[in-house]
Design a protein around this motif. Structure first.
Motif, short mmCIF file in Angstrom:
data_model
loop_
_atom_site.label_atom_id
_atom_site.label_comp_id
_atom_site.label_asym_id
_atom_site.label_seq_id
_atom_site.Cartn_x
_atom_site.Cartn_y
_atom_site.Cartn_z
N ALA A 24 41.56 37.92 32.89
CA ALA A 24 41.83 38.79 34.70
C ALA A 24 40.62 38.62 35.72
CB ALA A 24 43.05 39.76 34.17
N ALA A 25 39.45 39.77 34.72
CA ALA A 25 38.09 39.81 35.16
C ALA A 25 37.75 38.74 35.57
CB ALA A 25 37.21 40.63 34.06
N ALA A 26 37.82 37.49 34.59
CA ALA A 26 37.52 36.44 35.13
C ALA A 26 37.83 35.93 35.68
CB ALA A 26 37.21 35.14 33.47
N THR A 27 39.15 35.54 36.20
CA THR A 27 40.05 35.13 37.37
C THR A 27 39.53 35.70 38.51
OG1 THR A 27 41.84 34.05 35.47
CG2 THR A 27 42.13 34.89 38.08
N ARG A 28 39.31 36.66 37.77
CA ARG A 28 38.62 37.91 39.69
C ARG A 28 37.40 37.26 40.00
NH1 ARG A 28 36.52 42.22 42.11
NH2 ARG A 28 37.73 43.82 43.05
N ALA A 29 36.99 37.17 39.35
CA ALA A 29 35.93 36.73 39.53
C ALA A 29 35.57 35.59 40.30
CB ALA A 29 34.58 37.42 38.40
N ARG A 30 36.22 34.51 39.44
CA ARG A 30 36.73 33.36 40.17
C ARG A 30 36.97 32.87 41.65
NH1 ARG A 30 38.65 31.68 35.39
NH2 ARG A 30 40.19 31.23 36.50
N ALA A 54 42.77 27.57 45.55
CA ALA A 54 42.65 25.81 44.59
C ALA A 54 40.95 25.92 43.78
CB ALA A 54 42.92 24.93 45.32
N ARG A 55 40.06 26.75 44.93
CA ARG A 55 38.76 26.56 44.18
C ARG A 55 38.81 27.48 42.79
NH1 ARG A 55 33.91 26.56 47.96
NH2 ARG A 55 34.73 25.38 50.38
N ALA A 56 39.55 28.26 42.84
CA ALA A 56 39.20 29.07 42.07
C ALA A 56 40.07 28.92 40.66
CB ALA A 56 39.30 30.99 42.38
N GLY A 57 40.61 28.15 41.26
CA GLY A 57 41.56 27.53 40.04
C GLY A 57 42.74 28.65 39.30
N ALA A 58 43.05 29.12 40.34
CA ALA A 58 44.32 30.17 40.27
C ALA A 58 45.76 29.78 41.34
CB ALA A 58 43.89 31.59 40.65
N ASN A 59 46.33 30.50 41.35
CA ASN A 59 47.35 30.85 42.56
C ASN A 59 47.09 32.09 43.31
OD1 ASN A 59 48.96 33.26 41.13
ND2 ASN A 59 48.70 31.35 39.24
N LYS A 60 48.31 31.40 44.47
CA LYS A 60 48.03 32.53 45.45
C LYS A 60 48.87 33.95 44.98
CE LYS A 60 50.03 30.53 48.86
NZ LYS A 60 51.00 30.26 50.24
N ARG A 61 49.41 33.81 44.28
CA ARG A 61 50.16 34.76 43.18
C ARG A 61 49.10 35.63 42.72
NH1 ARG A 61 51.94 36.21 38.58
NH2 ARG A 61 51.45 34.79 38.30
N MET A 62 48.24 34.97 42.18
CA MET A 62 47.30 35.99 41.44
C MET A 62 45.89 36.42 42.36
SD MET A 62 46.47 33.34 37.95
CE MET A 62 45.60 34.23 37.33
N LEU A 63 46.23 36.23 43.78
CA LEU A 63 45.31 36.60 44.82
C LEU A 63 45.92 37.52 45.06
CD1 LEU A 63 43.09 33.85 46.90
CD2 LEU A 63 44.58 36.25 47.72
N TYR A 64 46.66 37.49 45.27
CA TYR A 64 47.43 38.71 46.46
C TYR A 64 47.68 40.11 46.02
CZ TYR A 64 48.90 35.72 49.73
OH TYR A 64 48.45 35.01 51.07
N ALA A 65 47.78 39.86 43.97
CA ALA A 65 47.80 40.12 42.99
C ALA A 65 46.57 41.36 42.71
CB ALA A 65 48.29 39.98 41.71
#
Length: 223
Positions: A24-30, A54-65
């Motif tokens: 999760a920390a790596a995703t947050r950093a990306r 998209a740049r982070a290879g994540a989704n908006k739900r994770m970004l908002y979370a």
């Protein structure tokens, strides 16, 4: 100017969240890295949450979370950018250097850091357009500057005691001048290079600028 509305309203985030897992920390950093690139290129208003995800290879739900609304992510990026600069500045460790050399190192660092990080200049320019509406919410960034001004005071005091520096230099005014001497050149590099017909971003031009601003600051400090 009124702050832009967030892409999606979110409830307040809990303040007692458990530590993030390594993944999760790596995703947050990306997400932070992706947001830095997107905000630097397009500003707060023009940046798109979909593009950041998209740049982070994540989704908006994770970004908002992790961050809340887009404006909360903007503040997180600002805080991270300021913290990164302060961390490099602290690593200079000029306390063991003679006063003039210590001051020259601090002056040169600010110019070179700004030249290496045009995204930092872009973020600051944008936040000033918003009249620091978001930075005003941060308790972290102002605290970063206390050690910095204290370091300047110490260098100034050592220089004054050795008879090398004037004794009435204001650390805040001096810091503002040091930053301005580098920031203005980098922030206006493209227009100034065009006007004067020379590449002010070249290594030779940066070397010349560094020598000039160091000489200006040390000349001002001469008793």
């Amino acid at each position: 100017m009124n702050p832009p509305r967030p892409d999606r309203p979110m409830p307040p985030m809990a303040t007692d969240n458990p530590p993030l897992s390594a993944r999760a920390a790596a995703t947050r950093a990306r997400i932070l890295d992706a947001a830095l690139a997107e905000f630097a290129a397009h500003g707060l208003a023009g940046a798109r949450v979909d593009e950041i995800a998209a740049r982070a290879g994540a989704n908006k739900r994770m970004l908002y979370a992790y961050f809340g609304a887009k404006e909360d992510l903007w503040l997180a990026v600002l805080e991270a950018a300021y913290a990164a600069k302060r961390a490099e500045e602290e690593a200079l460790d000029v306390s063991h250097l003679p006063p003039a050399e210590a001051m020259a190192r601090l002056v040169a660092f600010n110019l070179r850091y700004t030249a290496r990080h045009p995204e930092f200049v872009a973020l600051l320019n944008q936040e000033n357009i918003h009249r620091a509406a978001y930075l005003r919410r941060s308790a972290d960034v102002p605290a970063l500057y206390s050690p910095l001004t204290q370091r300047l005071r110490e260098v100034l005091a050592r220089g004054a005691e050795a008879g090398l520096f004037r004794g009435d230099a204001d650390p805040l005014q001096l810091y503002l001048s040091i930053v301005a001497l580098g920031h203005f050149t980098v922030a206006n590099m493209h227009t100034l290079s065009t006007i004067f017909g020379t590449d002010l971003g070249s290594e030779a031009a940066l070397d010349a600028r560094e020598a000039h601003v160091v000489a200006m600051v040390l000349g001002f400090l001469r008793p």
